[in-house]
Design a protein around this motif. Structure first.
Motif, PDB file in Angstrom:
ATOM      1  N   ASN A  10       0.835  -1.206   0.000  1.00 25.62           N
ATOM      2  CA  ASN A  10       0.000   0.000   0.000  1.00 25.62           C
ATOM      3  C   ASN A  10       0.868   1.253   0.000  1.00 25.62           C
ATOM      4  OD1 ASN A  10      -2.532   1.282   0.032  1.00 25.62           O
ATOM      5  ND2 ASN A  10      -2.420   1.596   2.250  1.00 25.62           N
ATOM      6  N   GLY A  11       1.904   1.227  -0.852  1.00 25.04           N
ATOM      7  CA  GLY A  11       2.798   2.373  -0.922  1.00 25.04           C
ATOM      8  C   GLY A  11       2.357   3.398  -1.933  1.00 25.04           C
ATOM      9  N   MET A  12       3.302   4.247  -2.327  1.00 26.14           N
ATOM     10  CA  MET A  12       2.978   5.363  -3.204  1.00 26.14           C
ATOM     11  C   MET A  12       2.690   4.914  -4.632  1.00 26.14           C
ATOM     12  SD  MET A  12       5.796   8.054  -1.707  1.00 26.14           S
ATOM     13  CE  MET A  12       5.192   9.437  -2.674  1.00 26.14           C
ATOM     14  N   ALA A  13       3.372   3.876  -5.120  1.00 23.39           N
ATOM     15  CA  ALA A  13       3.156   3.417  -6.497  1.00 23.39           C
ATOM     16  C   ALA A  13       1.746   2.856  -6.693  1.00 23.39           C
ATOM     17  CB  ALA A  13       4.215   2.383  -6.881  1.00 23.39           C
ATOM     18  N   PRO A  14       1.286   1.882  -5.870  1.00 19.25           N
ATOM     19  CA  PRO A  14      -0.094   1.408  -6.057  1.00 19.25           C
ATOM     20  C   PRO A  14      -1.129   2.481  -5.747  1.00 19.25           C
ATOM     21  CG  PRO A  14       0.869   0.446  -4.086  1.00 19.25           C
ATOM     22  CD  PRO A  14       1.976   1.125  -4.817  1.00 19.25           C
ATOM     23  N   MET A 283      16.423  -2.785 -14.986  1.00 20.25           N
ATOM     24  CA  MET A 283      16.528  -1.670 -14.044  1.00 20.25           C
ATOM     25  C   MET A 283      15.504  -1.792 -12.927  1.00 20.25           C
ATOM     26  SD  MET A 283      18.943   0.517 -14.646  1.00 20.25           S
ATOM     27  CE  MET A 283      18.316   1.925 -13.719  1.00 20.25           C
ATOM     28  N   CYS A 284      15.946  -1.501 -11.702  1.00 18.69           N
ATOM     29  CA  CYS A 284      15.043  -1.342 -10.559  1.00 18.69           C
ATOM     30  C   CYS A 284      15.122   0.119 -10.139  1.00 18.69           C
ATOM     31  CB  CYS A 284      15.451  -2.252  -9.405  1.00 18.69           C
ATOM     32  SG  CYS A 284      15.341  -4.015  -9.760  1.00 18.69           S
ATOM     33  N   TYR A 285      13.982   0.719  -9.886  1.00 19.08           N
ATOM     34  CA  TYR A 285      13.949   2.142  -9.551  1.00 19.08           C
ATOM     35  C   TYR A 285      13.548   2.332  -8.092  1.00 19.08           C
ATOM     36  CZ  TYR A 285      14.040   2.867 -14.607  1.00 19.08           C
ATOM     37  OH  TYR A 285      14.384   2.858 -15.932  1.00 19.08           O
ATOM     38  N   GLY A 286      14.222   3.272  -7.433  1.00 19.89           N
ATOM     39  CA  GLY A 286      13.892   3.571  -6.054  1.00 19.89           C
ATOM     40  C   GLY A 286      13.413   4.992  -5.844  1.00 19.89           C
ATOM     41  N   LEU A 287      13.265   5.750  -6.924  1.00 20.07           N
ATOM     42  CA  LEU A 287      12.788   7.123  -6.826  1.00 20.07           C
ATOM     43  C   LEU A 287      11.318   7.179  -7.235  1.00 20.07           C
ATOM     44  CD1 LEU A 287      15.894   8.866  -8.408  1.00 20.07           C
ATOM     45  CD2 LEU A 287      15.322   8.697  -5.982  1.00 20.07           C
ATOM     46  N   VAL A 288      10.615   8.188  -6.751  1.00 20.69           N
ATOM     47  CA  VAL A 288       9.167   8.181  -6.872  1.00 20.69           C
ATOM     48  C   VAL A 288       8.673   8.437  -8.293  1.00 20.69           C
ATOM     49  CG1 VAL A 288       8.837  10.622  -6.311  1.00 20.69           C
ATOM     50  CG2 VAL A 288       7.059   8.952  -5.735  1.00 20.69           C
ATOM     51  N   LEU A 291       8.171   5.354 -10.322  1.00 19.61           N
ATOM     52  CA  LEU A 291       7.102   4.553  -9.731  1.00 19.61           C
ATOM     53  C   LEU A 291       5.742   5.099 -10.133  1.00 19.61           C
ATOM     54  CD1 LEU A 291       9.587   3.564  -8.232  1.00 19.61           C
ATOM     55  CD2 LEU A 291       8.296   3.643  -6.102  1.00 19.61           C
ATOM     56  N   TYR A 292       5.601   6.410 -10.169  1.00 20.19           N
ATOM     57  CA  TYR A 292       4.349   7.024 -10.607  1.00 20.19           C
ATOM     58  C   TYR A 292       4.105   6.733 -12.090  1.00 20.19           C
ATOM     59  CZ  TYR A 292       3.644   9.747  -6.311  1.00 20.19           C
ATOM     60  OH  TYR A 292       3.407  10.134  -5.025  1.00 20.19           O
ATOM     61  N   GLU A 293       5.159   6.798 -12.902  1.00 20.99           N
ATOM     62  CA  GLU A 293       5.006   6.503 -14.326  1.00 20.99           C
ATOM     63  C   GLU A 293       4.563   5.057 -14.526  1.00 20.99           C
ATOM     64  OE1 GLU A 293       8.618   7.473 -16.351  1.00 20.99           O
ATOM     65  OE2 GLU A 293       8.664   9.527 -15.592  1.00 20.99           O
ATOM     66  N   GLN A 294       5.149   4.150 -13.738  1.00 18.25           N
ATOM     67  CA  GLN A 294       4.744   2.751 -13.826  1.00 18.25           C
ATOM     68  C   GLN A 294       3.272   2.589 -13.433  1.00 18.25           C
ATOM     69  OE1 GLN A 294       7.408   0.522 -11.325  1.00 18.25           O
ATOM     70  NE2 GLN A 294       9.216   0.959 -12.588  1.00 18.25           N
ATOM     71  N   GLY A 311      10.823   2.844 -19.501  1.00 16.42           N
ATOM     72  CA  GLY A 311      11.898   3.177 -18.571  1.00 16.42           C
ATOM     73  C   GLY A 311      11.880   4.653 -18.239  1.00 16.42           C
ATOM     74  N   SER A 312      12.682   5.067 -17.274  1.00 21.64           N
ATOM     75  CA  SER A 312      12.630   6.448 -16.793  1.00 21.64           C
ATOM     76  C   SER A 312      14.017   7.071 -16.723  1.00 21.64           C
ATOM     77  CB  SER A 312      12.013   6.493 -15.390  1.00 21.64           C
ATOM     78  OG  SER A 312      10.683   6.028 -15.397  1.00 21.64           O
ATOM     79  N   VAL A 313      14.056   8.357 -17.024  1.00 17.67           N
ATOM     80  CA  VAL A 313      15.215   9.188 -16.716  1.00 17.67           C
ATOM     81  C   VAL A 313      14.914   9.857 -15.395  1.00 17.67           C
ATOM     82  CG1 VAL A 313      16.648  11.118 -17.439  1.00 17.67           C
ATOM     83  CG2 VAL A 313      15.666   9.585 -19.158  1.00 17.67           C
ATOM     84  N   THR A 314      15.790   9.697 -14.433  1.00 18.17           N
ATOM     85  CA  THR A 314      15.468  10.136 -13.075  1.00 18.17           C
ATOM     86  C   THR A 314      16.183  11.425 -12.700  1.00 18.17           C
ATOM     87  OG1 THR A 314      17.242   8.775 -12.166  1.00 18.17           O
ATOM     88  CG2 THR A 314      15.072   7.767 -12.336  1.00 18.17           C
ATOM     89  N   SER A 315      15.586  12.131 -11.784  1.00 19.29           N
ATOM     90  CA  SER A 315      16.220  13.294 -11.169  1.00 19.29           C
ATOM     91  C   SER A 315      16.144  13.136  -9.661  1.00 19.29           C
ATOM     92  CB  SER A 315      15.541  14.600 -11.606  1.00 19.29           C
ATOM     93  OG  SER A 315      14.205  14.650 -11.135  1.00 19.29           O
ATOM     94  N   THR A 316      17.043  13.815  -8.975  1.00 19.11           N
ATOM     95  CA  THR A 316      17.160  13.653  -7.529  1.00 19.11           C
ATOM     96  C   THR A 316      17.162  15.007  -6.850  1.00 19.11           C
ATOM     97  OG1 THR A 316      18.456  11.635  -7.789  1.00 19.11           O
ATOM     98  CG2 THR A 316      18.630  12.765  -5.686  1.00 19.11           C
ATOM     99  N   LYS A 317      16.439  15.084  -5.731  1.00 15.40           N
ATOM    100  CA  LYS A 317      16.522  16.247  -4.855  1.00 15.40           C
ATOM    101  C   LYS A 317      16.681  15.755  -3.427  1.00 15.40           C
ATOM    102  CE  LYS A 317      14.207  20.027  -7.258  1.00 15.40           C
ATOM    103  NZ  LYS A 317      13.188  21.095  -7.141  1.00 15.40           N
ATOM    104  N   LEU A 318      17.447  16.495  -2.657  1.00 18.78           N
ATOM    105  CA  LEU A 318      17.651  16.157  -1.249  1.00 18.78           C
ATOM    106  C   LEU A 318      16.645  16.928  -0.411  1.00 18.78           C
ATOM    107  CD1 LEU A 318      19.620  14.636   0.717  1.00 18.78           C
ATOM    108  CD2 LEU A 318      20.826  16.805   0.934  1.00 18.78           C
TER     109      LEU A 318
END
Length: 815
Positions: A10-14, A283-288, A291-294, A311-318
């Motif tokens: 029941n995470g953010m992706a589903p 590829m396994c993705y750990g950024l949100v 997961l939303y695209e999937q 597949g996804s091109v990812t970006s990161t923010k802290l």
């Protein structure tokens, strides 16, 4: 009749998938969710603000109980699924609930990786993945004390910042040389570390954790170098692994994660996988964002629409308040790429774009990230940047303008504008001095106004004023930059390393506003040398910023093999060393053994993979690296001297051995060769060496600045020493002066010509206090330098340099 859709997780992706599904096909599915946690869906991205106290759990809930009720979703809390029966199309939870499905979505997420080191199961060791972990950390903060965070990636740094905001004394341990090395280049990693240190968080990079200490609870952490860090709490944040065990037990194809196609379907057509547990095209993705695209693709697939996940091109923010950081795409180096770099040392801004075929393929922004989404959009769209190339780095708002003209900008400054902050020198004073005193170069301005004479960060402005004032009469050619990465010359860089207290290569590049992200093959070795020489015991030598011979501590030959030269103190050896050399030559089938001009023996044709074995056998015989590859002390050549020769006046062999044993291991700007001749007949050829000693009846004549290579030059006489002790002190002090003033790759004779022999004699011969100062500095630096690199590598350091790639596993993908 509604189709039965069962979701495990029941995470953010589903959650996003269900939102899309209910919007597109309300009432079509009878949805049942099994959630391992005892709560509703919440925004895991906001766990860090909850940890820091900036938000509460209630504020990060995504779907409350009323949402599930409104959409006729059955939510089983605290009900992890233990079995998937594919034949019966049912799932079974730990509390005995059975649910039938027409479609099953596995969204089990990921599990934190906990290194299996001793003590990892002690109370007080926690991971950082969900709200339960946050609750444990908040409880620890209420008790107070010291926290150690293992891992300097996204989660580890967010945990560290949150714990610090709640009052904990926090230390971050990170194995790599820079923080977030998978998302940031070294330059941005340096700025990030600096920001965390400024927040009172201790950061230790290159930290290899060996053990968690304690009996009934965590008491500390032991590093492999013997350092013990006290701890009341330890947070493991070193990576995640897809939670694919349930699918694997059901016979579903699993690689690293649950293997899915472009419709997020597994090899069972009724079962799908989504989120961190899924593996798509390797590829396994750990950024949100992925997961939303999937989730969007899966929602379309379930209702029968054509959809394909590419597949996804990812970006990161802290997510740490006050730290602006953005990273996207591929920012590695390559011959087919170019980079645009903008640095503002005062504002702490660093921007880097990586382009290939005029298209952005990677971006790293620190300190000013407003244009991150714009750059990311161009990256995803593969926008051609040729029309905006000159202004691209300045961001979206500047497009359509013209490139900034720095000289025009500084010329427009008012006379009272401060140029040199260190010495309080304004523009008017500088321009007046240039005009009234007919100054034509930077040195003249420094001498008469002191502008740019301290930290040097205003050098560029002063040079622009010279150009603006003198026009074409200004010729800056006298100031040669180190390379194309910077406008600064070697002397300026070195002076500012000291003045600004710069102690790492990324720090130097940021504070001096390097034009490239990581430097080049010219500046990186030079910076590495300057930092090694200027900060002994504080700066750790960066082997990757050295040439190949220095990295592997052997000389590469034209056929790709290596030569190995053990040290023979003063050119002396003995039967046991000679036997060891012969045995090594036989054992490793070394094709050539040669006596060198420096009175040593060279083993030629050693295979790279044999180097550690060759070194181990030579070490066992008591021999160490002869540093025949080094920008450092190579040899001290001697004659037999008064012990054997009827013309010898002093013990030249003894002095040569003493000098070599005293000075070996010291890095110098260029290679350094010494010689000691026992009489003026000069059999050791001391009068063409970098430093030479000619023994006479009254003592020792000390020579320097000779050359016998591409240039041929006899030495100059520096001075006379009455005793061996005095001779050693003079030679060591002279070497240290050269170490501190010499430019990288500048031999002693070129240095002496540049600075002048009178200046050298004033420091070493005429002023005994200064001589002792340089001698003492050399002695101090040697306490950190005299480590045999062969022995280090025999014991496993940099093992990757000498083994086939297949012997080493690949690092875990960015999560």
């Amino acid at each position: 009749m509604a189709e039965k859709l069962v979701i495990i997780g029941n995470g953010m992706a589903p959650g996003r998938m269900l939102e899309e599904l209910f919007d597109a096909a309300p009432g079509r599915f009878d949805v049942t969710i099994f959630n391992a946690e005892p709560r509703v869906n919440y925004n895991r991205l906001m766990l860090s603000p909850v940890l820091s106290g900036e938000k509460t759990y209630e504020e990060i809930i995504t779907h409350g109980d009323d949402w599930y009720e409104a959409n006729n979703v059955t939510l089983h809390k605290s009900s992890p699924v233990t079995l998937i029966d594919r034949d019966a199309r049912t799932v079974l939870s730990t509390n005995g609930i059975v649910a039938h499905y027409d479609h099953l979505v596995i969204a089990t997420g990921s599990s934190p990786f906990v290194p299996p080191m001793p003590g990892h199961q002690l109370p007080g060791v926690v991971t950082y993945r969900d709200l339960d972990d946050v609750d444990k950390m908040v409880a620890a903060c209420e008790r107070g004390g010291k926290a150690v965070v293992l891992g300097g990636g996204l989660l580890g740094l967010e945990a560290a910042a949150g714990l610090r905001m709640r009052g904990m004394d926090v230390t971050v341990l990170h194995l790599a040389p820079t923080l977030m090395e998978r998302q940031l280049d070294p330059a941005a990693g340096y700025l990030l570390e600096k920001a965390f240190v400024e927040r009172g968080i201790t950061v230790i990079t290159r930290a290899n954790t060996k053990e968690v200490l304690g009996t009934d609870k965590v008491e500390g952490v032991l590093l492999d170098d013997g350092t013990i860090i006290p701890a009341d709490l330890m947070v493991m944040a070193v990576g995640i692994r897809p939670s694919s065990g349930l699918a694997k037990a059901a016979g579903i194809a699993v690689n690293r994660g649950i293997v899915v196609d472009d419709q997020m379907r597994t090899d069972d057509p009724a079962i799908y996988a989504l989120g961190e547990c899924a593996e798509h095209r390797g590829m396994c993705y750990g950024l949100v964002a992925p997961l939303y695209e999937q989730g969007q693709i899966l929602a379309k697939t379930l209702i029968g629409h054509e959809a394909s996940y590419q597949g996804s091109v990812t970006s990161t923010k802290l997510k740490v308040t006050g730290i602006d950081l953005f990273s996207a795409g591929d920012f590695g180096e390559g011959e087919d790429r170019e980079e645009i770099v903008l640095r503002d040392a005062t504002a702490g801004v660093y921007k880097r774009l990586v382009l290939k075929d005029d298209k952005i393929i990677g971006a790293v922004l620190y300190g000013e990230t407003g244009d991150g989404p714009w750059f990311f959009d161009m990256l995803r769209r593969q926008t051609d940047t040729r029309q905006m190339r000159e202004t691209l780095i300045f961001g979206q708002a500047y497009q359509g303008g013209s490139p900034l003209d720095p000289m025009a900008a500084v010329a427009a400054l008012p006379d009272e504008a401060e140029i040199c902050g260190c010495n309080g020198v304004c523009k008017g004073k500088i321009t007046a001095a240039i005009t009234s005193k007919s100054l034509t170069n930077l040195d003249g301005v420094r001498a008469h106004t002191k502008a740019s004479a301290s930290c040097g960060s205003c050098t560029g402005l002063v040079e622009q004023l010279l150009h603006a004032t003198l026009g074409d009469a200004y010729n800056p050619a006298a100031v040669q930059p180190m390379c194309g990465c910077t406008e600064y010359g070697h002397d300026d860089v070195r002076r500012m390393i000291i003045a600004k207290n710069l102690k790492s290569i990324p720090q130097v590049m940021q504070e001096l506003e390097w034009k490239t992200s990581c430097g080049c093959a010219k500046c990186r070795p030079a910076l590495n040398y300057y930092l090694v020489a200027d900060w002994p015991g504080e700066y750790e030598d960066d082997g990757q910023s050295r040439f190949i011979n220095e990295r592997v501590h052997a000389n590469i030959q034209k056929d790709g093999t290596y030569s190995v030269v053990p040290r023979m103190w003063g050119g002396m050896t003995n039967p046991s060393e000679l036997r060891a050399i012969a045995d090594v030559a036989d054992k490793f089938k070394i094709p050539a053994v040669k006596v060198t001009g420096g009175q040593r023996i060279d083993l030629l044709g050693v295979k790279k993979e044999d180097l550690p074995g060759v070194w181990a056998d030579l070490n066992a015989a008591g021999m160490v690296s002869g540093a025949a590859y080094a920008k450092g002390l190579r040899t001290v050549k001697t004659c037999v001297g008064s012990d054997w020769c009827r013309f010898g006046t002093q013990d030249s062999t003894g002095l040569g051995i003493r000098l070599e044993k005293f000075m070996w291991g010291a890095w110098t700007p260029a290679k350094l060769k010494l010689a000691v001749s026992g009489c003026p007949r000069n059999c050791a050829e001391a009068t063409c060496k970098d430093i030479g000693v000619v023994c006479v009846d009254s003592g020792y004549d000390i020579h320097f600045a000779g050359a016998a290579g591409l240039d041929i030059k006899g030495t100059e006489v520096l001075c006379h020493a009455d005793t061996e002790d005095e001779a050693l002190e003079i030679i060591v002090a002279l070497t240290q002066l050269y170490r501190e003033q010499g430019r990288y790759l500048e031999r002693i004779y070129k240095w002496a010509k540049r600075v002048g022999s009178p200046s050298i004699k004033a420091n070493i011969v005429e002023d005994l206090t200064k001589r002792r100062h340089y001698y003492d500095r050399f002695v101090y630096s040697q306490t950190f330098a005299q480590v045999d690199p062969w022995e280090e590598r025999v014991n496993g350091k940099d093992a990757h340099e000498f083994a086939a790639m297949a012997e080493f596993g690949l690092p875990m993908a960015a999560e």
